[in-house]
Scaffold this active site. Structure first.
Site, PDB file in Angstrom:
ATOM      1  N   ARG A 102       1.373   9.182  16.825  1.00 49.35           N
ATOM      2  CA  ARG A 102       2.822   9.296  16.729  1.00 49.35           C
ATOM      3  C   ARG A 102       3.214  10.442  15.810  1.00 49.35           C
ATOM      4  NH1 ARG A 102       5.849   9.555  12.858  1.00 49.35           N
ATOM      5  NH2 ARG A 102       4.995   7.712  11.861  1.00 49.35           N
ATOM      6  N   GLU A 145       5.480  20.877  -0.775  1.00 50.68           N
ATOM      7  CA  GLU A 145       4.590  21.756  -1.527  1.00 50.68           C
ATOM      8  C   GLU A 145       3.719  20.938  -2.474  1.00 50.68           C
ATOM      9  OE1 GLU A 145       7.402  25.749  -1.435  1.00 50.68           O
ATOM     10  OE2 GLU A 145       6.760  24.936  -3.368  1.00 50.68           O
ATOM     11  N   GLY A 149       7.583  17.439  -3.576  1.00 46.65           N
ATOM     12  CA  GLY A 149       7.644  16.613  -2.381  1.00 46.65           C
ATOM     13  C   GLY A 149       9.033  16.056  -2.183  1.00 46.65           C
ATOM     14  N   CYS A 250      16.356  18.020   9.976  1.00 50.26           N
ATOM     15  CA  CYS A 250      15.134  17.822  10.769  1.00 50.26           C
ATOM     16  C   CYS A 250      14.420  16.554  10.331  1.00 50.26           C
ATOM     17  CB  CYS A 250      14.204  19.024  10.617  1.00 50.26           C
ATOM     18  SG  CYS A 250      14.882  20.608  11.179  1.00 50.26           S
ATOM     19  N   ALA A 254      13.261  13.093  12.394  1.00 48.97           N
ATOM     20  CA  ALA A 254      11.894  12.566  12.424  1.00 48.97           C
ATOM     21  C   ALA A 254      11.821  11.159  11.853  1.00 48.97           C
ATOM     22  CB  ALA A 254      10.967  13.500  11.654  1.00 48.97           C
ATOM     23  N   GLN A 291      -0.613 -25.537  10.182  1.00 44.75           N
ATOM     24  CA  GLN A 291       0.763 -25.223   9.823  1.00 44.75           C
ATOM     25  C   GLN A 291       0.883 -23.916   9.047  1.00 44.75           C
ATOM     26  OE1 GLN A 291       2.455 -28.616   7.815  1.00 44.75           O
ATOM     27  NE2 GLN A 291       2.416 -29.910   9.650  1.00 44.75           N
ATOM     28  N   GLU A 375       8.120  11.754   4.524  1.00 48.52           N
ATOM     29  CA  GLU A 375       9.497  11.864   5.007  1.00 48.52           C
ATOM     30  C   GLU A 375      10.431  10.903   4.275  1.00 48.52           C
ATOM     31  OE1 GLU A 375       9.904  12.328   9.235  1.00 48.52           O
ATOM     32  OE2 GLU A 375       7.860  13.099   9.389  1.00 48.52           O
TER      33      GLU A 375
END
Length: 396
Positions: A102, A145, A149, A250, A254, A291, A375
């Site tokens: 993905r 970088e 981040g 962007c 994503a 259970q 991300e």
């Protein structure tokens, strides 16, 4: 109240009846991607993961292009023009096989292709998008970088003018597809603000050493990008955006795919736990009859299908042009966090077998540790929502 005799049967695979919300074309796209992943990824991915490589990435990219999975929510230039919900369903099925697959599709379509499609010149679109949509060319996206981040505003990669050219220098880190990419979308500081650059990876001064010794996303190509005074023509810059709005939009696109994809990983682990509980016997009967095991499975099912329903809701909002970045943060924060918990609970049901690559659970659990961070970390999405809820900025 409808008489019980007229109710449809309960479907353990779709307990909320979410499939009723999908159109025939949605189901056809989902089934196509599911069948491809079952044939081309699932039989081999445990070995790829154990070896820490994705040796057939170029072949897989071309096949994904053939089924329309690359840049599938974009219009024109050889892209499928699918709906946001259809793209989300594809992400779910791909990550049900492996997060690395993905990630390949997300970086190609939602980051590299999306940046060119939204902010590029017509020449850039015609040059790159058709070949990327077909899988002939793999793309990557250079923002993170080594020292920056969650705070991309601090990036040190810099592009300076030299006559009519640009000269690009710096380093990017944790870049999916980097060492196999034919083109990189790289974000850099300039005297006028942050700009995006379309960088052919055969440019002198560009290199992409692969990152090894990962214990997550092992069936994925992850690289560093090194830009040592890479000289680019004036038309390499993305002309339609200046500032962090470009890369952040962007990332939002994503992240939307991650909202769906994380539920794919969770679904695979849940299904493995259900199958195991039905057949594994302890104290004279299947453990699924106890259970405590049923309580775990019920809680896992509730969070799994709530997450899928949330993803579907966000997809409909995106298709209507009404999806806000804060809502994407809501989905990413919830669904990845719950997916990890589902995988961990599945591991407890499988006992010692849960750590074996003979089963998919530990592979998905370790992959999701990367998905949790990239991300946008949990903390970043919490602060996005906190600011939206209070009107107060706690980032600085």
């Amino acid at each position: 109240m409808v008489a019980s005799s007229k109710l449809p049967p309960f479907d353990p695979a779709d307990p909320l009846g979410i499939d009723d919300l999908l159109e025939p074309e949605d189901l056809a796209i989902r089934d196509t991607v599911r069948s491809w992943a079952a044939e081309r990824v699932e039989p081999f991915v445990a070995e790829w993961y154990e070896r820490g490589e994705l040796p057939v990435i170029r072949e897989l990219a071309r096949e994904l292009g053939t089924i329309g999975a690359l840049g599938m929510s974009l219009d024109g230039y050889g892209c499928a023009g699918a709906s946001a919900v259809q793209y989300g369903l594809a992400c779910l099925e791909l990550e049900a096989a492996d997060s690395g697959i993905r990630s390949l599709v997300s970086v190609q379509g939602s980051l590299a292709m999306y940046a060119i499609h939204r902010f590029g010149s017509e020449e850039q679109k015609r040059t790159w998008l058709p070949r990327m949509a077909s899988g002939e060319v793999i793309g990557c996206f250079g923002l993170t970088e080594p020292d920056h981040g969650s705070d991309p505003a601090g990036m040190r990669t810099y592009a300076k003018r030299d006559g009519s050219d640009w000269v690009l220098s710096g380093r990017k880190m944790w870049i999916t597809n980097g060492s196999v990419a034919g083109v990189a979308v790289v974000w850099a500081q300039t005297d006028a603000g942050v700009r995006g650059f379309v960088v052919p990876t055969d440019s002198p001064g560009f290199s992409a050493p692969e990152i090894k010794h990962k214990w997550s996303l092992r069936a994925s190509v992850t690289s560093e990008l090194v830009l040592d005074e890479v000289r680019l023509p004036e038309d390499a810059v993305l002309p339609e955006v200046v500032g962090l709005r470009g890369p952040l939009s962007c990332l939002s696109h994503a992240r939307y795919g991650i909202v769906w994809g994380a539920m794919g990983a969770a679904r695979t682990c849940f299904e493995a736990a259900v199958d195991y509980a039905r057949t594994r016997e302890q104290f004279g009967r299947p453990i699924g009859g106890f259970q405590l095991t049923q309580a775990k499975l019920a809680d896992m099912a509730v969070e799994l299908h709530k997450g899928i329903l949330l993803a579907h809701h966000l997809g409909r909002r995106m298709d209507a042009g009404r999806l806000r970045p804060e809502q994407v943060s809501f989905g990413k924060l919830n669904n990845v966090r719950e997916a990890i918990e589902i995988c961990r609970t599945a591991r407890t049901i499988l006992g010692a077998n849960g750590i074996s690559l003979e089963y998919p659970v530990m592979r998905h659990a370790t992959n999701l540790e990367s998905v949790l961070t990239y991300e946008g970390t949990v903390e970043m999405h919490q602060l996005v929502l906190g600011k939206a809820l209070t009107g107060l900025d706690a980032f600085r």
